[in-house]
Design a protein around this motif. Structure first.
Motif, PDB file in Angstrom:
ATOM      1  N   ARG A   1      -6.284  -0.096 -12.527  1.00  0.00           N
ATOM      2  CA  ARG A   1      -6.738  -0.913 -11.359  1.00  0.00           C
ATOM      3  C   ARG A   1      -7.618  -0.033 -10.365  1.00  0.00           C
ATOM      4  O   ARG A   1      -7.651  -0.194  -9.198  1.00  0.00           O
ATOM      5  N   GLY A   2      -8.639   0.707 -10.808  1.00  0.00           N
ATOM      6  CA  GLY A   2      -9.314   1.229  -9.915  1.00  0.00           C
ATOM      7  C   GLY A   2     -10.877   1.011 -10.095  1.00  0.00           C
ATOM      8  O   GLY A   2     -11.063   0.451 -11.340  1.00  0.00           O
ATOM      9  N   GLU A   3     -11.689   1.113  -9.182  1.00  0.00           N
ATOM     10  CA  GLU A   3     -13.173   0.550  -9.403  1.00  0.00           C
ATOM     11  C   GLU A   3     -13.918   1.850  -9.611  1.00  0.00           C
ATOM     12  O   GLU A   3     -13.219   3.083  -9.723  1.00  0.00           O
ATOM     13  N   GLY A   4     -15.180   1.814  -9.707  1.00  0.00           N
ATOM     14  CA  GLY A   4     -15.916   3.010 -10.243  1.00  0.00           C
ATOM     15  C   GLY A   4     -15.934   4.177  -9.479  1.00  0.00           C
ATOM     16  O   GLY A   4     -15.973   5.256  -9.859  1.00  0.00           O
ATOM     17  N   LYS A   5     -15.631   3.975  -8.390  1.00  0.00           N
ATOM     18  CA  LYS A   5     -15.490   5.220  -7.184  1.00  0.00           C
ATOM     19  C   LYS A   5     -14.015   5.675  -7.162  1.00  0.00           C
ATOM     20  O   LYS A   5     -13.909   6.726  -6.354  1.00  0.00           O
ATOM     21  N   GLY A   6     -13.356   5.313  -7.957  1.00  0.00           N
ATOM     22  CA  GLY A   6     -12.072   5.817  -8.040  1.00  0.00           C
ATOM     23  C   GLY A   6     -10.973   5.347  -6.977  1.00  0.00           C
ATOM     24  O   GLY A   6      -9.912   5.659  -6.956  1.00  0.00           O
ATOM     25  N   ARG A   7     -11.456   4.265  -6.115  1.00  0.00           N
ATOM     26  CA  ARG A   7     -10.614   3.714  -5.235  1.00  0.00           C
ATOM     27  C   ARG A   7      -9.968   2.571  -5.866  1.00  0.00           C
ATOM     28  O   ARG A   7     -10.370   1.704  -6.831  1.00  0.00           O
ATOM     29  N   VAL A   8      -8.758   2.303  -5.606  1.00  0.00           N
ATOM     30  CA  VAL A   8      -7.745   1.222  -6.115  1.00  0.00           C
ATOM     31  C   VAL A   8      -8.179  -0.031  -5.624  1.00  0.00           C
ATOM     32  O   VAL A   8      -8.425  -0.371  -4.346  1.00  0.00           O
ATOM     33  N   THR A   9      -8.164  -1.024  -6.395  1.00  0.00           N
ATOM     34  CA  THR A   9      -8.683  -2.423  -6.143  1.00  0.00           C
ATOM     35  C   THR A   9      -7.559  -3.247  -5.559  1.00  0.00           C
ATOM     36  O   THR A   9      -7.818  -4.367  -5.107  1.00  0.00           O
ATOM     37  N   THR A  10      -6.253  -2.974  -5.976  1.00  0.00           N
ATOM     38  CA  THR A  10      -5.157  -3.928  -5.487  1.00  0.00           C
ATOM     39  C   THR A  10      -5.118  -3.830  -3.798  1.00  0.00           C
ATOM     40  O   THR A  10      -5.250  -2.786  -3.338  1.00  0.00           O
ATOM     41  N   PRO A  11      -5.222  -4.978  -3.361  1.00  0.00           N
ATOM     42  CA  PRO A  11      -5.165  -4.945  -1.789  1.00  0.00           C
ATOM     43  C   PRO A  11      -3.839  -4.391  -1.109  1.00  0.00           C
ATOM     44  O   PRO A  11      -2.660  -4.583  -2.108  1.00  0.00           O
ATOM     45  N   LEU A  12      -3.909  -3.664  -0.101  1.00  0.00           N
ATOM     46  CA  LEU A  12      -2.704  -2.829   0.436  1.00  0.00           C
ATOM     47  C   LEU A  12      -2.813  -3.079   1.914  1.00  0.00           C
ATOM     48  O   LEU A  12      -3.618  -3.018   2.304  1.00  0.00           O
ATOM     49  N   ALA A  13      -1.555  -3.724   2.120  1.00  0.00           N
ATOM     50  CA  ALA A  13      -1.205  -3.971   3.480  1.00  0.00           C
ATOM     51  C   ALA A  13       0.023  -2.712   3.968  1.00  0.00           C
ATOM     52  O   ALA A  13       0.850  -2.742   3.316  1.00  0.00           O
ATOM     53  N   VAL A  14      -0.491  -2.098   5.013  1.00  0.00           N
ATOM     54  CA  VAL A  14       0.312  -1.057   5.440  1.00  0.00           C
ATOM     55  C   VAL A  14       0.963  -1.297   6.852  1.00  0.00           C
ATOM     56  O   VAL A  14       0.198  -1.664   7.725  1.00  0.00           O
ATOM     57  N   ALA A  15       2.230  -1.650   6.678  1.00  0.00           N
ATOM     58  CA  ALA A  15       2.790  -2.262   7.992  1.00  0.00           C
ATOM     59  C   ALA A  15       3.818  -0.930   8.799  1.00  0.00           C
ATOM     60  O   ALA A  15       4.848  -0.555   8.065  1.00  0.00           O
ATOM     61  N   VAL A  16       3.487  -0.819   9.946  1.00  0.00           N
ATOM     62  CA  VAL A  16       4.318   0.226  10.598  1.00  0.00           C
ATOM     63  C   VAL A  16       5.700  -0.823  11.104  1.00  0.00           C
ATOM     64  O   VAL A  16       5.294  -1.877  11.803  1.00  0.00           O
ATOM     65  N   THR A  17       6.665  -0.248  10.855  1.00  0.00           N
ATOM     66  CA  THR A  17       7.965  -1.177  11.136  1.00  0.00           C
ATOM     67  C   THR A  17       8.539  -0.726  12.427  1.00  0.00           C
ATOM     68  O   THR A  17       8.048   0.155  13.183  1.00  0.00           O
ATOM     69  N   LYS A  18       9.375  -1.324  12.911  1.00  0.00           N
ATOM     70  CA  LYS A  18      10.555  -0.956  14.087  1.00  0.00           C
ATOM     71  C   LYS A  18       9.219  -0.991  15.358  1.00  0.00           C
ATOM     72  O   LYS A  18       9.705  -0.084  16.277  1.00  0.00           O
ATOM     73  N   SER A  19       8.615  -1.990  15.336  1.00  0.00           N
ATOM     74  CA  SER A  19       7.592  -1.737  16.692  1.00  0.00           C
ATOM     75  C   SER A  19       8.374  -2.084  17.944  1.00  0.00           C
ATOM     76  O   SER A  19       7.919  -1.774  19.068  1.00  0.00           O
TER      77      SER A  19
ATOM     78  N   ASP B   1      -8.531   6.261  -1.116  1.00  0.00           N
ATOM     79  CA  ASP B   1      -7.751   5.724  -2.474  1.00  0.00           C
ATOM     80  C   ASP B   1      -7.858   4.104  -2.271  1.00  0.00           C
ATOM     81  O   ASP B   1      -7.538   3.784  -3.572  1.00  0.00           O
ATOM     82  N   PHE B   2      -7.905   3.574  -1.316  1.00  0.00           N
ATOM     83  CA  PHE B   2      -8.243   1.929  -1.412  1.00  0.00           C
ATOM     84  C   PHE B   2      -9.253   1.368  -1.006  1.00  0.00           C
ATOM     85  O   PHE B   2      -9.825   1.595   0.107  1.00  0.00           O
ATOM     86  N   ALA B   3      -9.841   0.424  -2.084  1.00  0.00           N
ATOM     87  CA  ALA B   3     -11.149  -0.455  -1.570  1.00  0.00           C
ATOM     88  C   ALA B   3     -10.593  -1.380  -0.578  1.00  0.00           C
ATOM     89  O   ALA B   3     -11.719  -1.695   0.314  1.00  0.00           O
ATOM     90  N   GLN B   4      -9.480  -1.969  -0.569  1.00  0.00           N
ATOM     91  CA  GLN B   4      -9.128  -2.963   0.744  1.00  0.00           C
ATOM     92  C   GLN B   4      -7.887  -2.751   1.061  1.00  0.00           C
ATOM     93  O   GLN B   4      -6.861  -2.847   0.269  1.00  0.00           O
ATOM     94  N   PHE B   5      -7.671  -2.497   2.341  1.00  0.00           N
ATOM     95  CA  PHE B   5      -6.541  -2.179   3.021  1.00  0.00           C
ATOM     96  C   PHE B   5      -6.550  -2.660   4.233  1.00  0.00           C
ATOM     97  O   PHE B   5      -7.640  -2.967   4.946  1.00  0.00           O
ATOM     98  N   SER B   6      -5.439  -3.051   5.012  1.00  0.00           N
ATOM     99  CA  SER B   6      -5.267  -3.482   6.411  1.00  0.00           C
ATOM    100  C   SER B   6      -3.965  -2.787   7.158  1.00  0.00           C
ATOM    101  O   SER B   6      -2.908  -2.901   6.267  1.00  0.00           O
ATOM    102  N   LEU B   7      -4.141  -2.462   8.304  1.00  0.00           N
ATOM    103  CA  LEU B   7      -2.844  -1.943   9.033  1.00  0.00           C
ATOM    104  C   LEU B   7      -2.188  -3.196   9.805  1.00  0.00           C
ATOM    105  O   LEU B   7      -2.883  -3.822  10.449  1.00  0.00           O
ATOM    106  N   PHE B   8      -0.826  -2.959   9.913  1.00  0.00           N
ATOM    107  CA  PHE B   8      -0.150  -4.120  10.568  1.00  0.00           C
ATOM    108  C   PHE B   8       1.027  -3.107  11.342  1.00  0.00           C
ATOM    109  O   PHE B   8       1.454  -1.968  10.993  1.00  0.00           O
ATOM    110  N   CYS B   9       1.661  -4.057  12.362  1.00  0.00           N
ATOM    111  CA  CYS B   9       2.509  -3.514  13.097  1.00  0.00           C
ATOM    112  C   CYS B   9       3.534  -4.510  13.520  1.00  0.00           C
ATOM    113  O   CYS B   9       3.351  -5.352  14.008  1.00  0.00           O
ATOM    114  N   LEU B  10       4.854  -4.170  13.004  1.00  0.00           N
ATOM    115  CA  LEU B  10       5.994  -5.571  13.290  1.00  0.00           C
ATOM    116  C   LEU B  10       7.358  -4.840  13.322  1.00  0.00           C
ATOM    117  O   LEU B  10       7.532  -3.771  13.352  1.00  0.00           O
ATOM    118  N   SER B  11       8.306  -5.840  13.824  1.00  0.00           N
ATOM    119  CA  SER B  11       9.590  -5.797  13.816  1.00  0.00           C
ATOM    120  C   SER B  11      10.303  -6.620  13.087  1.00  0.00           C
ATOM    121  O   SER B  11      10.029  -7.990  13.525  1.00  0.00           O
TER     122      SER B  11
END
Length: 412
Positions: free
Chosen positions: A279-297, A352-362
């Motif tokens: 699941r990686g691209e040529g540069k070694g970064r993973v192609t699976t989209p990753l949503a990183v969610a900081v919890t308990k905002s 490590d990831f070709a596509q990711f986004s950061l979120f913050c939630l509770s």
């Protein structure tokens, strides 16, 4: 040609090739006796049940008859002649929900350290999709299969009526955690809106790994098939497990969770597993989209600047995901992480990831009572931005409209 991914073992197969399971009806149609249960060794091996025990006795499986019309949904048992709608994964022999094979499936992987609140997050997310978020997007969410119906009903009753928080996810060493399977129905847009009911149906599969299984890459290997099959991954980051945050919350001393695996290590191990499954691209970064969610905002108010989008609900109109809002949340969350860890996690994600986004939630909106940490707040869950990570992933897959804003600052 419709392909499905088994929500239990994550094997991919053509829908037309899936096996059937006999209903063992009492009345045979050909003058024969009803079929008797047989040991299902494939199912027993997957679940860890003794193959010779009574629990492994199940209805006989058989291949679909040649010439069976695709989409017919039922097939006669070759032994007793009784038609059955029960489809079975050919790999693990788990029964599939009756309408699971009729639509596209999207597997959402949910990972995070112990005490990050994964089970609570899924309970609240499903409730919001069925209610508030469903209204905003003219969408509906329905449980698929008896197992999900019963499990989700119990989870919702505990959290919203009895005000009890879910227990911790069982480690894979103790049992294999069953997925929650839902059917998400969203409006069609554009030329496809001419569909027979104006809706697009997608099977959503939520599967969460126990925190204990993320202690190192070797333990996480149990979930490689699950992670490799995922269309998107949501990584929950518990800020109360970060030392810099803990040091500035003296009023919560004695109520803070234990410090588990660092989020950047979880992200690195996740990337390693996905690369191993191509699941990686040529540069070694993973192609699976990753949503990183900081919890308990709800506990992070001292860190939030005035007017931050992290402190208010998303403003939506017209049933579309607002990309400008997503980018603003991404940037403010990145600023928080920079203050807490000097940008260690963000740099790891960029590598490590070709596509990711950061979120913050509770998920709850406020902390559990100090004298009852296993209880939900007395006012019940009042979530904030709990749906944002999933909506972004669904938008990437074209399942929701995304309102672009050319003037917005770019995120990943």
């Amino acid at each position: 040609m419709t392909r499905i991914v088994c929500p239990y073992c994550f094997a991919s197969d053509r829908a037309a090739r899936l096996a059937y399971r006999c209903l063992m009806a009492r009345t045979g149609l050909r003058g024969a006796n009803a079929c008797a249960p047989e040991p299902d060794t494939a199912w027993a091996a997957f679940t860890g049940m003794p193959a010779a025990g009574p629990a492994a006795l199940r209805g006989p499986c058989f291949d679909p008859p040649r010439g069976l019309r695709t989409g017919r949904g039922r097939a006669p048992c070759p032994a007793c002649g009784v038609e059955t709608p029960v489809r079975v994964c050919r790999s693990c022999h788990n029964d599939l929900p009756s309408d699971y094979c009729d639509q596209d499936s999207r597997i959402i992987a949910l990972i995070g350290p112990k005490s990050a609140g994964k089970s609570t997050y899924v309970s609240v997310l499903a409730h919001e999709l069925r209610n508030r978020v469903g209204r905003e997007f003219a969408a509906s969410l329905a449980s698929m299969g008896t197992a999900t119906q019963q499990r989700y009903r119990a989870m919702e009753d505990d959290l919203y009526h009895r005000l009890l928080l879910p227990g911790p996810t069982q480690p894979a060493a103790m049992r294999f955690n069953d997925p929650l399977i839902f059917r998400l129905s969203t409006p069609r847009h554009g030329p496809l809106a001419l569909g027979w009911d104006g809706s697009r149906h997608t099977a959503l599969v939520f599967f969460d790994a126990a925190g204990e299984d993320l202690a190192d890459a070797e333990a996480m290997d149990r979930y490689t098939a699950y992670l490799a099959a995922a269309d998107g991954v949501i990584l929950l980051v518990d800020p109360l497990q970060l030392r810099t945050v803990r040091e500035q919350l003296p009023e919560m001393e004695g109520r803070l969770p234990a410090i588990e695996t660092a989020p950047e290590q979880v992200a690195a191990d996740l990337a390693t597993q996905l690369r191993g499954r191509n699941r990686g691209e040529g540069k070694g970064r993973v192609t699976t989209p990753l949503a990183v969610a900081v919890t308990k905002s709800d506990a992070l108010k001292p860190w939030l600047p005035h007017g931050s989008p992290l402190a208010r609900p998303a403003q939506r109109s017209g049933g579309a995901v607002d990309e400008a809002d997503r980018v603003a949340v991404h940037q403010d969350t990145r600023a928080l992480l920079e203050e807490w860890d000097g940008g260690v996690l963000y740099r790891q994600l960029e590598r490590d990831f070709a596509q990711f986004s950061l979120f913050c939630l509770s998920a709850l909106g406020s902390p559990p009572p100090a004298d009852s940490p296993a209880d939900a707040p007395k006012a019940g869950p009042r979530p904030l931005r709990v749906e944002d990570p999933l909506l972004w992933l669904l938008g990437l897959r074209g399942l929701l409209q995304v309102r672009q804003n050319r003037t917005a600052r770019k995120g990943r």
